[in-house]
Design a protein around this motif. Structure first.
Motif, PDB file in Angstrom:
ATOM      1  N   GLU A   1     -39.088 -19.585   6.233  1.00 16.09           N
ATOM      2  CA  GLU A   1     -39.095 -18.457   5.217  1.00 16.09           C
ATOM      3  C   GLU A   1     -40.074 -17.295   5.740  1.00 16.09           C
ATOM      4  O   GLU A   1     -39.618 -16.274   5.703  1.00 16.09           O
ATOM      5  CB  GLU A   1     -40.036 -18.971   4.113  1.00 16.09           C
ATOM      6  N   HIS A   2     -41.159 -17.600   6.647  1.00 10.26           N
ATOM      7  CA  HIS A   2     -41.923 -16.555   7.306  1.00 10.26           C
ATOM      8  C   HIS A   2     -41.225 -16.000   8.420  1.00 10.26           C
ATOM      9  O   HIS A   2     -41.304 -14.853   8.634  1.00 10.26           O
ATOM     10  CB  HIS A   2     -43.404 -17.203   7.653  1.00 10.26           C
ATOM     11  N   PHE A   3     -40.462 -16.782   9.264  1.00  8.16           N
ATOM     12  CA  PHE A   3     -40.046 -16.275  10.594  1.00  8.16           C
ATOM     13  C   PHE A   3     -38.391 -15.905  10.849  1.00  8.16           C
ATOM     14  O   PHE A   3     -38.399 -15.438  11.833  1.00  8.16           O
ATOM     15  CB  PHE A   3     -40.954 -17.273  11.792  1.00  8.16           C
ATOM     16  N   HIS A   4     -37.616 -16.735  10.108  1.00 11.44           N
ATOM     17  CA  HIS A   4     -36.475 -16.720  10.407  1.00 11.44           C
ATOM     18  C   HIS A   4     -35.526 -15.668   9.696  1.00 11.44           C
ATOM     19  O   HIS A   4     -35.862 -15.567   8.320  1.00 11.44           O
ATOM     20  CB  HIS A   4     -35.696 -17.812  10.018  1.00 11.44           C
ATOM     21  N   THR A   5     -34.733 -14.924  10.171  1.00 12.40           N
ATOM     22  CA  THR A   5     -34.365 -13.495   9.431  1.00 12.40           C
ATOM     23  C   THR A   5     -32.846 -13.521   9.959  1.00 12.40           C
ATOM     24  O   THR A   5     -32.167 -14.538  10.610  1.00 12.40           O
ATOM     25  CB  THR A   5     -34.874 -12.408  10.446  1.00 12.40           C
ATOM     26  N   ALA A   6     -32.106 -12.812   9.402  1.00  9.11           N
ATOM     27  CA  ALA A   6     -30.532 -12.870   9.540  1.00  9.11           C
ATOM     28  C   ALA A   6     -30.258 -12.483  10.892  1.00  9.11           C
ATOM     29  O   ALA A   6     -29.347 -12.970  11.579  1.00  9.11           O
ATOM     30  CB  ALA A   6     -30.054 -11.657   8.558  1.00  9.11           C
ATOM     31  N   GLU A   7     -30.888 -11.683  11.329  1.00  8.74           N
ATOM     32  CA  GLU A   7     -30.790 -11.361  12.909  1.00  8.74           C
ATOM     33  C   GLU A   7     -31.004 -12.457  13.715  1.00  8.74           C
ATOM     34  O   GLU A   7     -30.442 -12.570  14.734  1.00  8.74           O
ATOM     35  CB  GLU A   7     -31.798 -10.346  13.536  1.00  8.74           C
ATOM     36  N   LEU A   8     -32.132 -13.275  13.393  1.00 10.08           N
ATOM     37  CA  LEU A   8     -32.145 -14.661  14.272  1.00 10.08           C
ATOM     38  C   LEU A   8     -31.183 -15.692  14.104  1.00 10.08           C
ATOM     39  O   LEU A   8     -30.960 -16.391  14.826  1.00 10.08           O
ATOM     40  CB  LEU A   8     -33.599 -14.968  14.058  1.00 10.08           C
TER      41      LEU A   8
ATOM     42  N   MET B   1     -38.769 -21.841  19.099  1.00 11.86           N
ATOM     43  CA  MET B   1     -40.040 -22.259  19.190  1.00 11.86           C
ATOM     44  C   MET B   1     -41.041 -21.097  19.166  1.00 11.86           C
ATOM     45  O   MET B   1     -41.964 -20.664  18.549  1.00 11.86           O
ATOM     46  CB  MET B   1     -40.597 -23.179  20.486  1.00 11.86           C
ATOM     47  N   ARG B   2     -40.333 -19.847  20.117  1.00 15.49           N
ATOM     48  CA  ARG B   2     -40.866 -18.713  20.063  1.00 15.49           C
ATOM     49  C   ARG B   2     -40.909 -17.820  18.618  1.00 15.49           C
ATOM     50  O   ARG B   2     -41.907 -17.234  18.444  1.00 15.49           O
ATOM     51  CB  ARG B   2     -40.427 -17.876  21.192  1.00 15.49           C
ATOM     52  N   GLU B   3     -39.850 -18.057  18.185  1.00 14.48           N
ATOM     53  CA  GLU B   3     -39.816 -17.324  16.805  1.00 14.48           C
ATOM     54  C   GLU B   3     -40.654 -17.637  15.797  1.00 14.48           C
ATOM     55  O   GLU B   3     -41.572 -17.256  15.260  1.00 14.48           O
ATOM     56  CB  GLU B   3     -38.270 -17.786  16.132  1.00 14.48           C
ATOM     57  N   PHE B   4     -40.984 -19.146  15.728  1.00 13.89           N
ATOM     58  CA  PHE B   4     -42.138 -19.693  14.995  1.00 13.89           C
ATOM     59  C   PHE B   4     -43.544 -19.734  15.573  1.00 13.89           C
ATOM     60  O   PHE B   4     -44.421 -19.666  14.671  1.00 13.89           O
ATOM     61  CB  PHE B   4     -41.837 -21.288  15.179  1.00 13.89           C
ATOM     62  N   SER B   5     -43.610 -19.035  16.640  1.00 13.22           N
ATOM     63  CA  SER B   5     -44.909 -18.817  17.138  1.00 13.22           C
ATOM     64  C   SER B   5     -45.317 -17.283  17.192  1.00 13.22           C
ATOM     65  O   SER B   5     -46.570 -17.024  17.520  1.00 13.22           O
ATOM     66  CB  SER B   5     -44.955 -19.149  18.712  1.00 13.22           C
ATOM     67  N   ARG B   6     -44.416 -16.533  16.781  1.00 10.86           N
ATOM     68  CA  ARG B   6     -44.768 -14.997  16.710  1.00 10.86           C
ATOM     69  C   ARG B   6     -45.584 -14.540  15.725  1.00 10.86           C
ATOM     70  O   ARG B   6     -45.784 -15.353  14.704  1.00 10.86           O
ATOM     71  CB  ARG B   6     -43.553 -14.134  16.645  1.00 10.86           C
TER      72      ARG B   6
ATOM     73  N   TRP C   1     -47.389 -13.180  12.063  1.00  7.47           N
ATOM     74  CA  TRP C   1     -47.028 -13.627  10.674  1.00  7.47           C
ATOM     75  C   TRP C   1     -46.451 -12.213  10.113  1.00  7.47           C
ATOM     76  O   TRP C   1     -47.044 -11.216  10.256  1.00  7.47           O
ATOM     77  CB  TRP C   1     -48.441 -13.899   9.866  1.00  7.47           C
ATOM     78  N   GLY C   2     -45.425 -12.141   9.733  1.00  5.29           N
ATOM     79  CA  GLY C   2     -44.667 -11.001   8.927  1.00  5.29           C
ATOM     80  C   GLY C   2     -44.376  -9.839   9.807  1.00  5.29           C
ATOM     81  O   GLY C   2     -44.029  -8.836   9.416  1.00  5.29           O
ATOM     82  N   VAL C   3     -44.357 -10.145  11.071  1.00  8.38           N
ATOM     83  CA  VAL C   3     -43.833  -8.867  11.985  1.00  8.38           C
ATOM     84  C   VAL C   3     -42.589  -9.279  12.559  1.00  8.38           C
ATOM     85  O   VAL C   3     -42.059 -10.322  13.080  1.00  8.38           O
ATOM     86  CB  VAL C   3     -44.957  -9.227  13.375  1.00  8.38           C
ATOM     87  N   LYS C   4     -41.475  -8.254  11.985  1.00  9.91           N
ATOM     88  CA  LYS C   4     -40.189  -8.246  12.510  1.00  9.91           C
ATOM     89  C   LYS C   4     -40.108  -7.744  13.827  1.00  9.91           C
ATOM     90  O   LYS C   4     -40.715  -7.181  14.425  1.00  9.91           O
ATOM     91  CB  LYS C   4     -39.718  -7.380  11.645  1.00  9.91           C
ATOM     92  N   GLY C   5     -38.853  -8.077  14.387  1.00  7.44           N
ATOM     93  CA  GLY C   5     -38.636  -7.706  15.926  1.00  7.44           C
ATOM     94  C   GLY C   5     -38.948  -6.332  16.275  1.00  7.44           C
ATOM     95  O   GLY C   5     -39.463  -6.087  17.422  1.00  7.44           O
ATOM     96  N   ALA C   6     -38.566  -5.446  15.613  1.00  6.19           N
ATOM     97  CA  ALA C   6     -38.791  -3.932  16.117  1.00  6.19           C
ATOM     98  C   ALA C   6     -40.349  -3.738  16.139  1.00  6.19           C
ATOM     99  O   ALA C   6     -40.458  -3.034  16.989  1.00  6.19           O
ATOM    100  CB  ALA C   6     -37.913  -2.983  14.961  1.00  6.19           C
TER     101      ALA C   6
ATOM    102  N   GLN D   1     -28.214 -14.839  13.557  1.00  5.65           N
ATOM    103  CA  GLN D   1     -27.056 -14.437  14.306  1.00  5.65           C
ATOM    104  C   GLN D   1     -27.312 -14.824  15.829  1.00  5.65           C
ATOM    105  O   GLN D   1     -26.291 -15.357  16.461  1.00  5.65           O
ATOM    106  CB  GLN D   1     -26.915 -12.949  14.391  1.00  5.65           C
ATOM    107  N   GLN D   2     -28.511 -14.856  16.208  1.00  2.00           N
ATOM    108  CA  GLN D   2     -28.986 -15.213  17.749  1.00  2.00           C
ATOM    109  C   GLN D   2     -28.762 -16.740  17.740  1.00  2.00           C
ATOM    110  O   GLN D   2     -28.041 -17.324  18.825  1.00  2.00           O
ATOM    111  CB  GLN D   2     -30.254 -14.894  18.178  1.00  2.00           C
ATOM    112  N   THR D   3     -28.896 -17.528  16.654  1.00  2.00           N
ATOM    113  CA  THR D   3     -28.478 -19.104  16.901  1.00  2.00           C
ATOM    114  C   THR D   3     -27.080 -19.014  17.028  1.00  2.00           C
ATOM    115  O   THR D   3     -26.621 -20.128  18.130  1.00  2.00           O
ATOM    116  CB  THR D   3     -29.097 -19.521  15.521  1.00  2.00           C
ATOM    117  N   LEU D   4     -26.339 -18.399  16.619  1.00  2.00           N
ATOM    118  CA  LEU D   4     -24.813 -18.344  16.569  1.00  2.00           C
ATOM    119  C   LEU D   4     -24.440 -18.214  18.138  1.00  2.00           C
ATOM    120  O   LEU D   4     -23.795 -18.994  18.604  1.00  2.00           O
ATOM    121  CB  LEU D   4     -24.115 -17.568  15.738  1.00  2.00           C
ATOM    122  N   VAL D   5     -25.052 -17.234  18.722  1.00  2.00           N
ATOM    123  CA  VAL D   5     -24.714 -16.792  20.172  1.00  2.00           C
ATOM    124  C   VAL D   5     -25.199 -18.034  20.870  1.00  2.00           C
ATOM    125  O   VAL D   5     -24.479 -18.325  21.891  1.00  2.00           O
ATOM    126  CB  VAL D   5     -25.568 -15.393  20.397  1.00  2.00           C
ATOM    127  N   ASP D   6     -26.233 -18.563  20.583  1.00  2.00           N
ATOM    128  CA  ASP D   6     -26.751 -19.754  21.429  1.00  2.00           C
ATOM    129  C   ASP D   6     -25.753 -20.759  21.558  1.00  2.00           C
ATOM    130  O   ASP D   6     -25.714 -21.556  22.474  1.00  2.00           O
ATOM    131  CB  ASP D   6     -28.232 -20.122  20.784  1.00  2.00           C
TER     132      ASP D   6
END
Length: 252
Positions: A186-193, A228-233, A235-240, A195-200
């Motif tokens: 809920e905190h860290f997973h976004t639609a963009e991420l 793991m990196r996504e869950f470590s970044r 709080w509330g900070v989006k990629g950009a 999409q990256q899972t699909l690429v993986d």
């Protein structure tokens, strides 16, 4: 600069308690002992990690557990604050293993499972894995169905090994994705991420279809390391904003 002295607390926990539950108890005990009032911001993850002498991953899992029980409140872009439900010990029984524990175990096991699948999968097994990728792509806007396709992908790879014991191990690991995992996403997973899972996933299945065991292992490990990196970044900070370096001390 000397290392902070670890906090000493009298919080009693079972000998076999999961580490994040121990750390959650220590944080709650600290709040009570120091009479930190509701609405007060807690120290940063970095400071809590040094003070409690544990990893920041364990601190983050503990904070998620305390958020689930209402002891603290995470305010994206602001900090972590004491809530007004801190009078009784936090009940975090049944929350499952910590997300970082699960991911670490999955990286170790699923990398080898993917390599084995690349060696042993039948054509029909490879087709079944590819179908789960197509399902995840089709249900990209439906999180429930997309998550189901995500799990089906990893289980299809385990089944492709022909080893029922590995299927059972993976099933148990995935069943540990409980409330803590959901809150972390809920905190860290976004639609963009997602999409990256699909690429993986495409990279993994391509390696399996090519019978490239080493490539499949690398692709699976890279996928889980990214999560793991996504869950470590922060709080509330989006990629950009994160890429621009807009992180405050408490967030990282």
């Amino acid at each position: 600069m000397s290392k902070p002295t670890p906090v000493s607390v009298d919080f009693a926990v079972p000998a076999d308690a999961r580490l994040y539950r121990v750390v959650a108890g220590q944080i709650q005990q600290m709040i009570q002992d120091e009479k930190i009032l509701p609405g007060t911001r807690l120290p940063s993850e970095r400071d809590l990690s040094a003070r409690l002498d544990v990893s920041r991953a364990s601190v983050r899992e503990a904070l998620i557990a305390l958020e689930l029980t209402g002891v603290i409140e995470v305010r994206g872009g602001s900090g972590i604050y004491v809530n007004d439900r801190n009078s009784a010990p936090a009940d975090i029984n049944g929350a499952g293993c910590g997300p970082f524990e699960v991911l670490s175990a999955r990286r170790l096991i699923e990398g080898e499972v993917a390599a084995m699948a690349a060696k042993l999968a039948t054509d029909s097994a490879v087709d079944a894995i590819m179908q789960t990728v197509a399902d995840m792509e089709r249900h990209g806007e439906d999180q429930v169905k997309s998550d189901a396709a995500d799990r089906a992908f990893h289980m299809a790879i385990a089944k492709a090994t022909g080893n029922s014991a590995l299927v059972l191990v993976l099933t148990n690991l995935w069943d540990e994705r409980g409330h803590l995992w959901s809150k972390m996403e809920e905190h860290f997973h976004t639609a963009e991420l997602r999409q990256q899972t699909l690429v993986d996933h495409r990279r993994i299945v391509e390696a399996i279809a090519a019978r490239d065991a080493a490539g499949a292992r690398r692709a699976m490990r890279a996928h889980l390391e990214r999560v793991m990196r996504e869950f470590s970044r922060g709080w509330g900070v989006k990629g950009a904003s994160r890429a621009a370096g807009n992180e405050s001390d408490w967030q990282v």
